[in-house]
Design an enzyme around this catalytic site. Structure first.
Site, PDB file in Angstrom:
ATOM      1  N   GLU A  72       0.824  -1.208   0.000  1.00  0.00           N
ATOM      2  CA  GLU A  72       0.000   0.000   0.000  1.00  0.00           C
ATOM      3  C   GLU A  72       0.857   1.257   0.000  1.00  0.00           C
ATOM      4  OE1 GLU A  72      -3.249   2.663   0.238  1.00  0.00           O
ATOM      5  OE2 GLU A  72      -2.971   0.639  -0.550  1.00  0.00           O
ATOM      6  N   HIS A  75       2.482   2.030  -3.354  1.00  0.00           N
ATOM      7  CA  HIS A  75       1.512   2.679  -4.235  1.00  0.00           C
ATOM      8  C   HIS A  75       1.402   4.169  -3.918  1.00  0.00           C
ATOM      9  CE1 HIS A  75      -2.767   3.757  -5.274  1.00  0.00           C
ATOM     10  NE2 HIS A  75      -2.327   3.325  -6.439  1.00  0.00           N
ATOM     11  N   HIS A 137     -11.995   5.592  -8.032  1.00  0.00           N
ATOM     12  CA  HIS A 137     -10.543   5.743  -7.952  1.00  0.00           C
ATOM     13  C   HIS A 137      -9.873   5.099  -9.168  1.00  0.00           C
ATOM     14  CE1 HIS A 137      -6.904   6.811  -5.950  1.00  0.00           C
ATOM     15  NE2 HIS A 137      -6.517   5.570  -5.702  1.00  0.00           N
ATOM     16  N   HIS A 246     -20.489  -7.484 -17.048  1.00  0.00           N
ATOM     17  CA  HIS A 246     -19.120  -7.225 -17.506  1.00  0.00           C
ATOM     18  C   HIS A 246     -18.790  -8.065 -18.739  1.00  0.00           C
ATOM     19  CE1 HIS A 246     -14.930  -6.282 -17.540  1.00  0.00           C
ATOM     20  NE2 HIS A 246     -14.522  -7.458 -17.095  1.00  0.00           N
ATOM     21  N   HIS A 304      -4.611  -8.322 -16.624  1.00  0.00           N
ATOM     22  CA  HIS A 304      -5.885  -7.896 -17.217  1.00  0.00           C
ATOM     23  C   HIS A 304      -6.100  -6.398 -17.006  1.00  0.00           C
ATOM     24  CE1 HIS A 304      -9.718  -8.665 -19.039  1.00  0.00           C
ATOM     25  NE2 HIS A 304     -10.405  -8.332 -17.969  1.00  0.00           N
TER      26      HIS A 304
END
Length: 327
Positions: A72, A75, A137, A246, A304
């Site tokens: 985290e 990032h 986000h 999706h 992906h």
């Protein structure tokens, strides 16, 4: 020119950051630090025995998991670096507005988006991974990447004359951005609701082409993670509806972008980009199917997400390519 070089570096950083964000989310490290912008009240992850004890005293309900916390924080560090780059582009954009090849208002909008992205990052933690916030986000990250690709291409790439392509193909490229971002939202909504494995067979779902689904709770935006609109548990029918939608979006996106790319092969200056778009598109569909059949291995799931980012890059490049320079 500093602005030109910085735009390219920022674009590449944003591409890495989008993938890093996906890695953090998919490795279940989104709450690796219970606070923001630091981690357990510090700018680094607690390491010593005393630091860990202090962290547990302040945050008794959030046990320190160093591995997740470092993911985290990595990032956040990269996001901070990108934020400083965008700030520099904003300042340089206005300082050199007569010589840069894009409007300084573009960098101004980008700076505003980065600030909003930071707020979404904070709310992602404080609101405990609320799906609508996490999905927003993701869209914000892809939008940041898109704008940086646009700015970089205006300075590093070339454009073609509008008269070289028919109006129908021009608008096909323009609308492609809307189609792609709609699909990215559906993908993000699937991931943030942990619905990627709601059904694992393909091309059917639970052995049916049209399985039992609950769309009301599936796409209710103002609910907590794992909860229905009335506060109960989100049902399998709701998760199935999210993943099935999706899938349908993926088919539409494949047909639309595929048709656009094949048509682009007819125009010499768009041929290379069109071939690249076709390759990325086919790889992205293959990764989506592989994620289902192999039960979402982390490397394929992150790949992906990276594929989606590459599609954004390709479609924005095509849009910039067909847009004449303003100066």
């Amino acid at each position: 020119m500093i602005f030109k070089r910085l735009s390219l570096i920022a674009m590449l950083t944003a591409l890495c950051l989008v993938s890093l964000g996906a890695y953090v989310r998919l490795s279940d490290a989104g709450l690796g630090c219970p606070d923001w912008p630091g981690c357990y009240g510090a700018l680094t992850v607690p390491q010593s025995v005393d630091a860990i004890a202090q962290a547990q005293t302040v945050y008794p309900h959030a046990p320190v998991e160093a591995g997740k916390a470092w993911k985290e924080m990595a990032h956040r560090y990269v996001a901070a670096v990108l934020g400083l780059m965008v700030l520099a582009l904003f300042i340089l954009g206005w300082k050199n507005k007569s010589s840069i090849r894009t409007s300084p208002w573009v960098t101004t909008g980008l700076a505003g988006l980065i600030v909003f992205q930071a707020l979404l990052g904070m709310w992602t933690v404080t609101l405990l991974l609320k799906p609508v916030v996490v999905s927003a986000h993701l869209l914000g990250g892809m939008s940041t990447l898109a704008i940086l690709v646009w700015i970089a291409h205006r300075h590093w790439g070339t454009q073609i004359g509008r008269h070289l392509i028919p109006a129908s193909y021009y608008w096909l490229i323009r609308v492609a951005l809307l189609v792609l971002f709609a699909q990215i939202f559906l993908g993000g909504w699937t991931s943030t609701n942990y619905a990627a494995l709601a059904c694992t067979d393909f091309p059917t779902c639970h052995g049916q082409w049209l399985p039992a689904m609950d769309f009301k709770d599936a796409f209710h935006l103002h609910r907590e993670l794992g909860e229905s609109a009335d506060g109960g548990n989100l049902t399998l029918a709701s998760l199935t509806a999210i993943q099935w939608t999706h899938r349908i979006g993926a088919v539409i996106t494949l047909i639309y972008l595929g048709f656009m790319a094949v048509n682009g092969l007819k125009y010499g200056q768009l041929k290379t980009l069109s071939i690249a778009l076709l390759c990325v598109l086919l790889a992205q569909i293959s990764l989506g199917i592989a994620n289902l059949l192999l039960h979402l291995p982390l490397v394929l799931a992150v790949g992906h997400n990276f594929g989606a980012a590459l599609l954004v890059v390709m479609v924005v490049l095509l849009n910039s390519k067909i847009t004449a320079q303003s100066r």
